[in-house]
Design a protein around this motif. Structure first.
Motif, PDB file in Angstrom:
ATOM      1  N   LEU A 269       2.207  -2.280  -0.658  1.00  0.00           N
ATOM      2  CA  LEU A 269       0.696  -1.049  -0.790  1.00  0.00           C
ATOM      3  C   LEU A 269       0.001  -2.268  -1.676  1.00  0.00           C
ATOM      4  CD1 LEU A 269       2.855   1.840  -2.782  1.00  0.00           C
ATOM      5  CD2 LEU A 269       1.387   2.021  -0.716  1.00  0.00           C
TER       6      LEU A 269
ATOM      7  N   ALA B   5      -1.351  -2.436   7.294  1.00  0.00           N
ATOM      8  CA  ALA B   5      -0.176  -1.437   6.691  1.00  0.00           C
ATOM      9  C   ALA B   5       1.257  -1.804   6.912  1.00  0.00           C
ATOM     10  CB  ALA B   5      -1.003   0.000   6.485  1.00  0.00           C
TER      11      ALA B   5
ATOM     12  N   ALA C 201       0.403   5.800  -0.976  1.00  0.00           N
ATOM     13  CA  ALA C 201       1.088   5.693   0.151  1.00  0.00           C
ATOM     14  C   ALA C 201      -0.003   6.737   1.588  1.00  0.00           C
ATOM     15  CB  ALA C 201       2.501   5.608   0.658  1.00  0.00           C
TER      16      ALA C 201
ATOM     17  N   MET D 141       4.281   6.403  -6.181  1.00  0.00           N
ATOM     18  CA  MET D 141       4.227   5.786  -4.921  1.00  0.00           C
ATOM     19  C   MET D 141       3.890   6.247  -3.170  1.00  0.00           C
ATOM     20  SD  MET D 141       6.680   2.470  -6.316  1.00  0.00           S
ATOM     21  CE  MET D 141       6.204   0.923  -5.274  1.00  0.00           C
TER      22      MET D 141
ATOM     23  N   VAL E 203       4.332   1.367   4.070  1.00  0.00           N
ATOM     24  CA  VAL E 203       3.435   2.785   3.870  1.00  0.00           C
ATOM     25  C   VAL E 203       3.817   4.031   4.427  1.00  0.00           C
ATOM     26  CG1 VAL E 203       1.384   2.494   3.491  1.00  0.00           C
ATOM     27  CG2 VAL E 203       2.495   0.649   2.255  1.00  0.00           C
TER      28      VAL E 203
END
Length: 1069
Positions: free
Chosen positions: A717, A728, A674, A670, A732
């Motif tokens: 995300l 965002a 990002a 993840m 993130v």
């Protein structure tokens, strides 16, 4: 005339035994004597032309000599007998035309010479005197006589044969002969054909005049009736027989060359110049094509045709230029791939020609090998395109038969063979691999037929590659090229299926038969033999696990060459998906080990599922360990990687003992997304369309994952991807900073400085079990560009300059060296090592603290971290060896208390690597630390852990190689230790390392072996001989053989020094 074609006729009836061949040669010279009575043999390079008047005078002089000279009666009678048997020659010799008369006279005398030489050859040879060389054959001519015979043959062909050939076969058109062309041509050809039967005369005749003789026989035997007036049908039949006889007896490539010249260029060629010979008639072109096809269909006819077309360059630069003439090679290949008309069927042609085509790959002549191999390769590819079924049956299967023979899909009943049977010998296996390389890789034709046939043997080729990687064999490079070529040329799905089969996860690739094993060959290759079934279950399990580990390592090594093409990344993603599928199956399937009562079939299925799971885990772990940061080549692969991790997290959330590692993997995946959204890569609109495939998985993860922070990051995300980065959230940016290795708080909006993307503090502190190199590479690059990385407990501070950091910056690096994220930790360690290299004063002032940091990080599980720590310790020790080396030696001898034996052994082996790096850096200065280093390694060689003993011996051997003649008296201790271990140690790996010490010692000393090892050289020799004869481990035996070869080379140089020519100048007083 018929007698001339009869090889059994005896025409020496009137010749007495007193007639010598020299008298016949003298008559030939008299008949060809130039004007002015000069010696015809005096100037062979300047042969004068003979006018008709000279020929007439010479004929008269010869008749006068035959009738009046003493001793010429026997020649006169033999000549009369020859002419009586050939009325055409007799009439021509008595005719009024000087040229034809001289030709008939020459042919008659040559036939006389032939009869005398045949009689001498048939007589019993005289016995040689004791000690003397054998005498020459009775029919051997002297150099002068052979020169005179060659001149007579040229004259006979030029006067008797050449003028009577039809246009297109002879010289430029001129005045036709006065007499009948067919009868005269028959007389000349019949006489020359008779001369060709005797080797003494046939060799010079066929070497220089074969083309004209073949042309005459073609005209008489197969030409139109208009060109054969005065020749009966029986005589024409004899001419056809003579043509076949000559073509069968001569050197076949020469016959092919002459037939090609007679056939002439094709009709569409460039028009000939006016001064050249006319084009070959159609009947002759058809006849030459028919005869060439007959040459091709003979035994070894393919090689004869190829040599006939490609030879004639004379070697040197000309041969190299011909090897590069690919057009000529391709033209020959097209000829070989086309079936002649006179062949009964295409099947028969392929059955007869294909084995000869494969033999072209084994030509030993270095000059012609490149040409022949190109012709063979192009022919195989052409046949495979035009007739795939026949090419597979008669070319590809015989080519691959040694590999197919030992495949698990082989029709041969390997179980019926006795143990120890050599199924594929070394020479045959090596030749097969080289042929496959030439045809498939060098030919570079990725047709479905070739890829399909090669896929059937890829399992055996991979076994050979894995074997060659573990041993010393020249088969490693060709096997690697074959595997890489297939993986590159095949479709991506097919390549992935093949990789899965090579890893043991699929059945698309037949593997090596379980009863077969690869063994070391005596010539540096390998052989395949049948082994007996292992009765011990533990031993069988050990062999199976060792083989799987070896195959996985070899597969990872192979994939390291496929990263630029993206295949390595695709296979890595494929393995992750397989891992997720295995996890889903484990969730659904009951555990039969806990719940007994299942059937035998269910138990076997469960066992197979568990074995597959372990293999997938092993493969993923090896890929994570070895692949570099370039494994992913585009956004699509990154998306597929992240999707595989998310899918696995959705199927089986992190629970149980492996929860920390799975959560860490999910956090890294993840964080990678990002980082992409945070600006690490310039994303286009098409990239966002690819990333949108992750939205369903992120949405599911945001609802189903048990960790709230991970749910929040997944939701953020998903929002960032759907808005193309316009919206965002702060989580993130924080996750991107944690992956890229930047300071917390610089790019994130989190005021507390705690990465919101981490699932939990406990998970963040967990040591990762699965490492992905792409995030690690980002971490390394970004951290080196930044000032350092703070831990989550510290607040954000300004970043100092990285070139000359202040004490605060150095303190940040020291804190980052304990960061829970391996990329940030490794980057900090490498930055600290670079400060030591730059001799930064603040870093050198804290050298003890730096040493402690490096030593503690050496115990980390992540390879990137502990290798960076090893590098830092080595750099620091090379700067201050007197202070740091004793500390390292003490830690190597006495590990830290409270650690497990396995962990302590691993740490000590890492310290051994540090010590060897210091040794290399010190160079000749290592002599000052010789005794403590050797004493430490000798103590390590007596440790209880086998791996540590082998590591210590390996370090000892390398140290001895560096010390060389500086070993001194301590060589006695080294020799005793090595001898005892090589003879008594229970583990083969340790014995192997002990023998390897001897190899390195001999290499390091080179010619000084007899000086330094003079007291222990005999003991070492006895040790090596003992290992060769009594050792069961093949690798140890190989090391011993290498040591004996090294010792043999050294002793030969000492006992037989090279002879050098020296010129000494002494100045006298």
């Amino acid at each position: 005339m018929a007698a001339l074609f009869d090889s059994g006729s005896n025409m020496a009836g009137g010749a007495g035994p007193e007639l010598e061949p020299g008298l016949v040669v003298e008559a030939l010279e008299l008949l060809l004597r130039p004007p002015g009575d000069r010696d015809s043999a005096a100037e062979p390079a300047q042969e004068p032309a003979l006018c008709p008047e000279t020929l007439r005078k010479n004929a008269v002089a010869l008749e006068e000599r035959l009738s009046r000279a003493a001793g010429w009666a026997s020649l006169r009678s033999l000549r009369a007998a020859v002419l009586s048997r050939n009325p055409a020659l007799a009439a021509g010799a008595a005719g009024a035309e000087p040229g034809w008369a001289a030709a008939c006279g020459l042919l008659a005398l040559l036939l006389c010479l032939k009869e005398r030489l045949a009689a001498l050859a048939a007589a019993p040879a005289a016995a040689a005197a004791p000690g003397a060389p054998p005498p020459p054959a009775a029919d051997t001519l002297s150099a002068g006589q052979a020169r005179a015979v060659r001149r007579a043959l040229r004259a006979a062909v030029g006067l008797g044969l050449l003028p009577h050939l039809p246009p297109g076969l002879g010289p430029c058109p001129g005045p036709p002969p006065l007499g009948p062309r067919g009868a005269r041509l028959l007389a000349a050809v019949a006489a020359l054909a008779e001369l060709a039967r005797l080797p003494a005369l046939g060799v010079p005749l066929l070497a220089s005049h074969l083309r004209l003789l073949l042309a005459g026989l073609c005209v008489l035997g197969h030409g139109p009736a208009a060109l054969c007036q005065g020749v009966s049908e029986a005589e024409r039949a004899r001419c056809r027989e003579a043509l076949q006889d000559i073509l069968d007896r001569v050197y076949q490539p020469l016959a092919v060359q002459e037939l090609l010249v007679l056939q002439g260029p094709p009709k569409q060629s460039v028009p000939r110049p006016r001064a050249g010979p006319g084009p070959a008639p159609a009947w002759l072109r058809r006849l030459c094509g028919h005869l060439l096809s007959e040459r091709l269909l003979r035994p070894n006819g393919v090689q004869a045709v190829v040599r006939g077309v490609l030879e004639g360059t004379g070697g040197g630069a000309g041969a190299e230029a011909a090897a590069l003439d690919w057009r000529k090679c391709d033209a020959v290949a097209k000829i070989l791939a086309s079936c002649p008309q006179q062949c009964l069927s295409l099947e028969d042609y392929y059955r007869q020609v294909c084995p000869q085509i494969l033999d072209l790959l084994h030509i030993q002549d270095k000059v012609a090998a490149r040409q022949f191999q190109r012709v063979a390769t192009t022919t195989v590819l052409t046949m495979a395109r035009e007739h795939p079924e026949l090419a597979e049956r008669h070319l590809l299967r015989p080519l691959l038969s040694p590999l197919l023979r030992c495949s698990e899909a082989a029709e041969l009943a390997v179980e019926d063979l006795a143990a120890g049977t050599m199924l594929v010998p070394e020479a045959e296996l090596g030749s097969c691999v080289e042929d496959v390389l030439k045809v498939y890789v060098v030919g570079n034709d990725s047709s479905s037929l070739l890829l399909g046939s090669l896929q059937s043997v890829l399992g055996v080729v991979f076994s050979l590659y894995s074997f060659a990687k573990q041993n010393v064999s020249y088969l490693r490079s060709p096997c690697q090229e074959i595997l890489l070529w297939f993986l590159e040329k095949a479709e991506r799905e097919r390549s992935l299926a093949v990789l899965e089969g090579l890893a043991g996860l699929g059945s698309t690739v037949p593997a090596l038969h379980p009863r077969c094993r690869v063994c070391v060959g005596s010539e540096g290759g390998a052989a395949i033999a049948v082994e007996d079934t292992i009765s011990d279950e533990d031993e069988a399990l050990y062999q199976k696990i060792s083989s799987e580990q070896c195959h996985v390592q070899s597969l990872v090594e192979l994939l390291s060459h496929c990263q630029k093409s993206g295949l390595a990344g695709d296979f890595f993603i494929h393995c992750l998906k397989e891992l997720a599928q295995v996890a889903a199956e484990d969730e659904a399937a009951p555990n039969l080990a806990v719940e007994p009562g299942g059937s035998l079939l269910e138990l076997e299925q469960d066992q197979a599922r568990q074995e597959r799971k372990l293999l997938v885990l092993q493969l993923v772990a090896a890929l994570c360990e070895s692949v570099s940061d370039t494994v992913f080549t585009d956004i699509v692969q990154v998306q597929e990687f992240v999707a595989a991790v998310l899918q696995r997290a959705c199927v089986s959330p992190a629970r149980g003992p492996g929860a920390a590692a799975e959560a860490q993997t999910l956090a890294m995946a993840m964080g990678l997304v990002a980082a992409l959204l945070g600006g690490a890569v310039q994303l286009q609109s098409s990239d966002f369309s690819v990333l949108k495939r992750l939205v369903p998985l992120l949405e599911e993860l945001s609802h189903s994952y048990p960790e709230p922070l991970t749910q929040e990051l997944a939701s953020d995300l998903r929002i960032a991807i759907c808005t193309h980065g316009a919206c965002a959230p702060g989580t993130v940016g924080a996750a991107a900073d944690s992956v890229l290795g930047r300071k917390l708080g610089m790019g994130a909006q989190s005021p507390a400085g705690i990465p919101s993307g981490a699932p939990s503090p406990g998970v963040s502190r967990a040591q990762p079990q699965h490492r992905h190199s792409n995030p690690s590479a980002h971490g390394e690059r970004s951290t080196e560009q930044s000032a350092g990385h703070e831990p989550s407990a510290t607040g954000p501070t300004p970043a100092p300059c990285a070139d000359s950091p202040a004490p605060a910056g150095l303190q940040e690096l020291l804190v980052s060296a304990y960061d829970p994220q391996p990329p940030a930790r490794a980057a900090a360690l490498r930055h600290l090592a670079s400060l030591v290299t730059q001799r930064d004063p603040e870093a050198l002032r804290l050298q003890e603290k730096l040493l402690q940091v490096f030593l503690e990080n050496m115990q980390h599980e992540d390879a990137f971290v502990y290798l960076s720590a090893i590098q830092g310790v080595a750099l620091l020790s090379s700067e201050y060896p007197e202070r740091i080396l004793p500390v390292l030696l003490a830690r190597y001898e006495c590990p830290a208390q409270g650690t497990e034996d396995a962990m302590a052994a691993v740490t000590r082996m890492k310290l051994g690597e540090v010590l060897m790096r210091i040794t290399r850096a010190l160079g000749d200065m290592v002599f000052q630390h010789r005794e403590p280093l050797i004493r430490t390694f000798l103590r390590g060689a007596r440790d209880r852990d086998g791996a540590l003993r082998a590591s210590s011996l390996s370090n000892l051997g390398e140290l001895c190689q560096y010390l060389g003649f500086q070993l001194g008296s301590i060589v006695q201790e080294v020799t005793c230790c090595v001898t005892a271990i090589a003879r008594t140690d229970p583990e083969a790996e340790v014995r192997r390392a002990a023998v390897h010490v001897v190899v390195l010692l001999l290499r390091g000393l080179s010619e000084k072996v007899t000086e330094v090892l003079q007291d222990v050289l005999r003991d070492l020799y006895h040790l090596l001989k003992h290992v060769v004869t009594a050792e069961r481990d093949s690798a140890t035996v190989l090391h011993a053989q290498l040591a004996l070869e090294e010792l043999d080379t050294v002793m030969r140089r000492v006992l037989f020094p090279p002879q050098t020519l020296e010129k000494k100048i002494i100045v006298l007083p």
